[in-house]
Design an enzyme around this catalytic site. Structure first.
Site, PDB file in Angstrom:
ATOM      1  N   HIS A 116       0.827  -1.211   0.000  1.00  0.00           N
ATOM      2  CA  HIS A 116       0.000   0.000   0.000  1.00  0.00           C
ATOM      3  C   HIS A 116       0.863   1.264   0.000  1.00  0.00           C
ATOM      4  O   HIS A 116       0.458   2.291  -0.555  1.00  0.00           O
ATOM      5  CB  HIS A 116      -0.905   0.025   1.228  1.00  0.00           C
ATOM      6  CG  HIS A 116      -2.114  -0.848   1.135  1.00  0.00           C
ATOM      7  ND1 HIS A 116      -3.271  -0.458   0.497  1.00  0.00           N
ATOM      8  CD2 HIS A 116      -2.356  -2.092   1.611  1.00  0.00           C
ATOM      9  CE1 HIS A 116      -4.176  -1.420   0.586  1.00  0.00           C
ATOM     10  NE2 HIS A 116      -3.647  -2.428   1.257  1.00  0.00           N
ATOM     11  N   ASP A 123      -7.708  -1.701  -1.206  1.00  0.00           N
ATOM     12  CA  ASP A 123      -8.627  -2.568  -0.462  1.00  0.00           C
ATOM     13  C   ASP A 123     -10.039  -2.128  -0.829  1.00  0.00           C
ATOM     14  O   ASP A 123     -10.378  -0.943  -0.678  1.00  0.00           O
ATOM     15  CB  ASP A 123      -8.427  -2.433   1.048  1.00  0.00           C
ATOM     16  CG  ASP A 123      -7.086  -2.955   1.524  1.00  0.00           C
ATOM     17  OD1 ASP A 123      -6.505  -3.828   0.850  1.00  0.00           O
ATOM     18  OD2 ASP A 123      -6.612  -2.496   2.587  1.00  0.00           O
ATOM     19  N   GLU A 181      -6.401 -12.186   2.007  1.00  0.00           N
ATOM     20  CA  GLU A 181      -7.393 -11.112   2.149  1.00  0.00           C
ATOM     21  C   GLU A 181      -8.168 -10.941   0.847  1.00  0.00           C
ATOM     22  O   GLU A 181      -7.604 -10.488  -0.159  1.00  0.00           O
ATOM     23  CB  GLU A 181      -6.700  -9.790   2.511  1.00  0.00           C
ATOM     24  CG  GLU A 181      -5.950  -9.845   3.836  1.00  0.00           C
ATOM     25  CD  GLU A 181      -5.127  -8.600   4.129  1.00  0.00           C
ATOM     26  OE1 GLU A 181      -4.667  -8.462   5.270  1.00  0.00           O
ATOM     27  OE2 GLU A 181      -4.943  -7.766   3.202  1.00  0.00           O
ATOM     28  N   HIS A 184      -8.013  -7.322  -0.979  1.00  0.00           N
ATOM     29  CA  HIS A 184      -6.709  -6.691  -1.220  1.00  0.00           C
ATOM     30  C   HIS A 184      -6.228  -7.004  -2.643  1.00  0.00           C
ATOM     31  O   HIS A 184      -6.058  -8.165  -3.001  1.00  0.00           O
ATOM     32  CB  HIS A 184      -5.717  -7.237  -0.180  1.00  0.00           C
ATOM     33  CG  HIS A 184      -4.305  -6.774  -0.341  1.00  0.00           C
ATOM     34  ND1 HIS A 184      -3.706  -5.913   0.555  1.00  0.00           N
ATOM     35  CD2 HIS A 184      -3.351  -7.078  -1.259  1.00  0.00           C
ATOM     36  CE1 HIS A 184      -2.449  -5.711   0.195  1.00  0.00           C
ATOM     37  NE2 HIS A 184      -2.214  -6.396  -0.908  1.00  0.00           N
TER      38      HIS A 184
END
Length: 202
Positions: A116, A123, A181, A184
């Site tokens: 990120h 996300d 995740e 993500h």
């Protein structure tokens, strides 16, 4: 803001967002260092790819809701400090009920570096364009548990199909998924693959 970055809502007309780390509604239980406004920043490259994802999603009756994009290095450091603190149970039930706080790093949920911070990871989830309701995905954002893995057992067929739908939308728009995740996604051709930025979201 660094050159090559922008507020994503400036390019993505109709996108929704809820910048969780700028609020009290996140796993640390308070606004995170480096997030000064409830907006989401990303590179121009990720904005262009997300615009393509928006088109794919809209064709299926969905819109995009963003939770996080560019993440300052100061925020990553804030996560690490939080993970090293003794358990206070303030957010455990909602975000990590089945593991200990000390395990969040070793199990890959909290990292010393984050893609990120390079500006091209997002996300996000889907919402229904006709009702505005979020699409059911079987676990909430930042739920640090095997239920959030792409191969999760114990979620319904509809939720599993919804995750596959999001994944297909994102992969067809140039993104790579993260197995732990479902929310993500990293832009494969990111413009700053070796640079971890630390300017504030402001």
């Amino acid at each position: 803001m660094e050159n090559g970055f922008l507020f994503l809502d400036e390019m993505l007309h109709g996108v929704r967002w809820d910048a969780k780390y700028a609020t009290w509604d996140n796993f640390t239980g308070k606004p995170v260092d480096g997030y000064e406004v409830n907006r989401i920043i990303g590179t121009k490259a990720v904005a262009l790819a997300l615009r393509e994802a928006q088109i794919h999603a809209a064709a299926l009756g969905y819109g995009l809701l963003l939770w996080d994009g560019y993440r300052p290095k100061s925020a990553v450091d804030c996560f690490l400090r939080w993970a090293a603190q003794p358990e206070d149970n303030l957010t455990k039930e909602k975000y990590y009920p089945n593991i200990e706080r000390a395990e969040l790093i070793t199990k890959g949920y909290v990292a010393s570096q984050s893609s990120h911070s390079r500006g091209s990871t997002i996300d996000l989830t889907l919402y229904h364009l006709d009702t505005g309701e979020l699409v059911s995905m079987g676990s909430n954002f930042d739920f640090m548990d095997e239920r959030s893995h792409h191969t999760a057992k114990g979620i319904g067929n509809a939720e599993a199909q919804n995750r596959r739908c999001l994944r297909k939308i994102m992969e067809s728009s140039g993104f790579q998924s993260y197995r732990f995740e479902w929310w993500h996604y990293k832009l494969i051709d990111e413009p700053y693959p070796d640079t971890y930025f630390n300017f504030a979201v402001s």
